[in-house]
Design a protein around this motif. Structure first.
Motif, mmCIF file in Angstrom:
data_model
loop_
_atom_site.group_PDB
_atom_site.id
_atom_site.type_symbol
_atom_site.label_atom_id
_atom_site.label_comp_id
_atom_site.label_asym_id
_atom_site.label_seq_id
_atom_site.Cartn_x
_atom_site.Cartn_y
_atom_site.Cartn_z
ATOM 1 N N SER A 39 70.267 -68.290 121.939
ATOM 2 C CA SER A 39 70.897 -69.489 122.529
ATOM 3 C C SER A 39 72.366 -68.994 123.077
ATOM 4 O O SER A 39 72.893 -69.879 123.748
ATOM 5 C CB SER A 39 70.940 -70.438 121.560
ATOM 6 O OG SER A 39 71.970 -70.032 120.497
ATOM 7 N N SER A 44 69.382 -83.275 111.556
ATOM 8 C CA SER A 44 68.195 -83.658 111.569
ATOM 9 C C SER A 44 67.545 -84.947 110.710
ATOM 10 O O SER A 44 66.853 -85.790 111.228
ATOM 11 C CB SER A 44 66.980 -82.682 111.609
ATOM 12 O OG SER A 44 67.086 -81.831 110.243
ATOM 13 N N GLY A 97 71.928 -81.343 118.163
ATOM 14 C CA GLY A 97 72.059 -80.036 118.608
ATOM 15 C C GLY A 97 73.294 -79.482 118.372
ATOM 16 O O GLY A 97 73.966 -80.080 117.540
ATOM 17 N N ARG A 98 73.946 -78.876 119.490
ATOM 18 C CA ARG A 98 75.112 -78.106 119.349
ATOM 19 C C ARG A 98 76.095 -78.635 120.479
ATOM 20 O O ARG A 98 77.181 -78.507 120.196
ATOM 21 C CB ARG A 98 75.205 -76.499 119.323
ATOM 22 C CG ARG A 98 74.408 -76.018 118.348
ATOM 23 C CD ARG A 98 75.061 -76.340 116.741
ATOM 24 N NE ARG A 98 74.364 -75.383 115.574
ATOM 25 C CZ ARG A 98 73.082 -75.624 115.272
ATOM 26 N NH1 ARG A 98 72.491 -76.781 115.772
ATOM 27 N NH2 ARG A 98 72.463 -75.167 114.339
ATOM 28 N N ASP A 131 75.977 -83.833 117.014
ATOM 29 C CA ASP A 131 76.019 -82.487 117.016
ATOM 30 C C ASP A 131 76.771 -82.056 115.834
ATOM 31 O O ASP A 131 77.188 -82.994 114.914
ATOM 32 C CB ASP A 131 76.955 -82.166 118.128
ATOM 33 C CG ASP A 131 76.547 -82.105 119.668
ATOM 34 O OD1 ASP A 131 75.688 -81.520 119.692
ATOM 35 O OD2 ASP A 131 77.039 -82.944 120.463
ATOM 36 N N GLN A 133 65.821 -81.446 128.134
ATOM 37 C CA GLN A 133 66.453 -82.422 127.286
ATOM 38 C C GLN A 133 67.142 -83.501 128.191
ATOM 39 O O GLN A 133 66.977 -84.743 127.747
ATOM 40 C CB GLN A 133 67.798 -81.845 126.527
ATOM 41 C CG GLN A 133 67.051 -80.818 125.414
ATOM 42 C CD GLN A 133 67.975 -79.623 125.134
ATOM 43 O OE1 GLN A 133 69.206 -79.478 125.421
ATOM 44 N NE2 GLN A 133 67.579 -78.630 124.357
ATOM 45 N N TYR A 182 65.215 -74.120 120.897
ATOM 46 C CA TYR A 182 65.741 -72.665 120.802
ATOM 47 C C TYR A 182 64.892 -71.955 119.646
ATOM 48 O O TYR A 182 64.668 -70.638 120.058
ATOM 49 C CB TYR A 182 67.296 -72.623 120.617
ATOM 50 C CG TYR A 182 68.113 -73.432 121.589
ATOM 51 C CD1 TYR A 182 68.455 -72.568 122.720
ATOM 52 C CD2 TYR A 182 68.391 -74.799 121.615
ATOM 53 C CE1 TYR A 182 69.263 -73.156 123.736
ATOM 54 C CE2 TYR A 182 68.890 -75.401 122.668
ATOM 55 C CZ TYR A 182 69.486 -74.499 123.732
ATOM 56 O OH TYR A 182 70.069 -75.056 124.676
ATOM 57 N N ASP A 192 64.840 -83.054 118.662
ATOM 58 C CA ASP A 192 65.433 -82.127 117.916
ATOM 59 C C ASP A 192 65.450 -80.956 118.925
ATOM 60 O O ASP A 192 64.459 -79.962 118.897
ATOM 61 C CB ASP A 192 64.710 -81.707 116.522
ATOM 62 C CG ASP A 192 64.998 -80.594 115.961
ATOM 63 O OD1 ASP A 192 65.810 -79.775 116.402
ATOM 64 O OD2 ASP A 192 64.224 -80.100 115.082
ATOM 65 N N THR A 193 66.744 -80.534 119.247
ATOM 66 C CA THR A 193 66.981 -79.567 120.577
ATOM 67 C C THR A 193 66.833 -78.101 119.768
ATOM 68 O O THR A 193 66.610 -77.125 120.361
ATOM 69 C CB THR A 193 68.139 -79.753 121.202
ATOM 70 O OG1 THR A 193 69.265 -79.706 120.486
ATOM 71 C CG2 THR A 193 68.071 -81.247 121.962
ATOM 72 N N GLY A 194 67.076 -78.015 118.536
ATOM 73 C CA GLY A 194 67.408 -76.778 117.823
ATOM 74 C C GLY A 194 65.848 -76.226 117.612
ATOM 75 O O GLY A 194 65.695 -74.963 117.806
#
Ligand code: DC
Length: 223
Positions: free
Chosen positions: A101, A16, A127-128, A8, A114, A37, A32-34
């Motif tokens: 998001s 990434s 991600g975050r 994170d 995810q 979104y 890559d979860t970004g």
């Protein structure tokens, strides 16, 4: 026992790049979860959905079909059958992703996806909220940071390498704005998990960061 790695951190900290290199080095799948979104943001922008309206955004997102695939080990995002991997990289989509998001139903849909992915195979996921919400039991959690000025410098360098002109001060202002929104939202804000290792990459090269995280991973494996 699963060996998932959660990475994170704020925009532009190098998540990434590092996650992709680590996945290759350790034989894990990079998620890559970004990008997920971003895909929802692209959908909303294309449909002229008002990003200020939770109802409109959630409506669009819940109807969309999103899939992740891999081509030569590179993650591809498929939205309603169309490969949008390139289309989600514009500055407009970056800003819109941070806005869509904030909505709970958007997050829960993507978080569920995810978690399913991480159940199927060991992943390096960036991600975050990966260490705090998505994979609270991850084998290794890393929180990558760098100063806003350094993150803007890196982004500008990337754009110049692609032959695009840019204004570094404007990039820094956009990064600070996105950080503020990502850290201050009500649901799953960007924050370091208590058991995450913090790595400040401001004065490190990519190779040094990869070596540092690999060492953290190996130390845990040996325990
Ligand atoms: O990592 P990125 O810049 O591609 O992410 C785009 C936006 O998506 C980011 O500003 C906040 C949001 N995001 C999120 O809320 N949770 C994640 N796990 C990943 C991204």
């Amino acid at each position: 026992m699963s060996k998932n790695i959660a990475i994170d951190g704020p925009a532009g900290a190098g998540k990434s790049t590092i996650a992709r290199m680590l996945a290759e080095k350790l034989g894990l799948v990079y998620v890559d979860t970004g990008a997920m979104y971003r895909t929802m943001a692209l959908l909303c922008l294309r449909r002229s959905v008002s990003l200020a309206s939770e109802e409109e955004v959630v409506d669009a997102v819940l109807q969309a079909e999103i899939r992740l695939g891999y081509e030569d080990g590179v993650q591809q995002v498929i939205l309603n059958g169309e490969n949008v991997t390139e289309a989600i990289r514009s500055p407009e989509v970056s800003a819109a992703a941070s806005r869509v998001s904030v909505y709970g139903p958007v997050r829960s849909r993507l978080v569920r996806m995810q978690q399913e992915l991480a159940k199927e195979t060991d992943v390096v996921m960036d991600g975050r909220d990966i260490g705090t919400v998505v994979l609270p039991d991850a084998f290794l959690k890393v929180f990558l940071t760098a100063s806003p000025a350094e993150r803007a410098r890196r982004r500008a360098q990337e754009l110049r390498a692609k032959g695009e002109s840019c204004d570094e001060a404007k990039i820094e202002a956009e990064i600070r704005e996105r950080d503020a929104r990502d850290m201050n939202r009500e649901i799953s804000p960007l924050k370091q998990a208590e058991d995450a290792e913090r790595v400040d990459t401001t004065r490190m090269t990519i190779e040094e960061v990869v070596a540092c995280v690999t060492a953290l991973y190996q130390k845990k494996t040996e325990r």
